[in-house]
Scaffold this active site. Structure first.
Site: not given
Ligand code: ZN
Length: 148
Positions: A64, A67, A112, A115, A136
């Site tokens: 991510c 984060c 995610c 976060c 995607c």
């Molecule tokens: Zn994240």
């Protein structure tokens, strides 16, 4: 035939959920690039073929961009031809899903799990020989960490 990764502005329901990492809008804005902020925090969609990660074939982990949580592995990446980095599966538990009806049919939005940053959508037209899923994902939502 519709091939896309485009998400219209997303409902805010998941912002009410408690994520492990929560920051104010101003904090995210200060930390992320404008493109990252647009995708991750406003559920935007980057232009197809705009991400350098789209053609990345190196071995490693996609984390991510907000984060650092590991989200996808290079071994599950495939060339979908859509212009967005595509994977046939996520790293279980680190990606969460929400249903998005905005363009008239049901799609699964993914974000995610740590976060809440928006990543992209999952579709059922992925590789038949593996999972059949096409995750995607906006390259702007990811950072690539090469294998050692
Ligand atoms: Zn994240």
């Amino acid at each position: 035939m519709f091939f896309g990764c485009n998400g219209s502005a997303q409902k805010n329901s998941e912002e009410k959920k408690e994520f492990q990492i929560t920051k104010t809008d101003a904090e995210w804005k200060a930390e992320l690039t404008p493109e990252q902020y647009y995708v991750l925090r406003q559920a935007g969609t980057e232009r197809p073929f705009s991400s350098p990660l789209n053609n990345n074939l190196e071995e490693g982990t996609y984390v991510c961009a907000a984060c650092g949580t590991p989200l996808f592995l290079s071994e599950h990446k495939f060339d979908s031809g859509t212009g967005w980095p595509s994977f046939d599966r996520e790293i279980k538990g680190n990606v969460a899903f929400g249903t998005d009806y905005k363009i008239g049919y049901e799609r699964d939005e993914e974000h995610c799990a740590v976060c809440g940053g928006h990543l992209g959508h999952v579709f059922d037209d992925g590789p038949r020989n593996t999972t059949g899923k096409r995750h995607c994902i906006n390259g702007a939502a990811l950072k690539f960490v090469p294998s050692e």
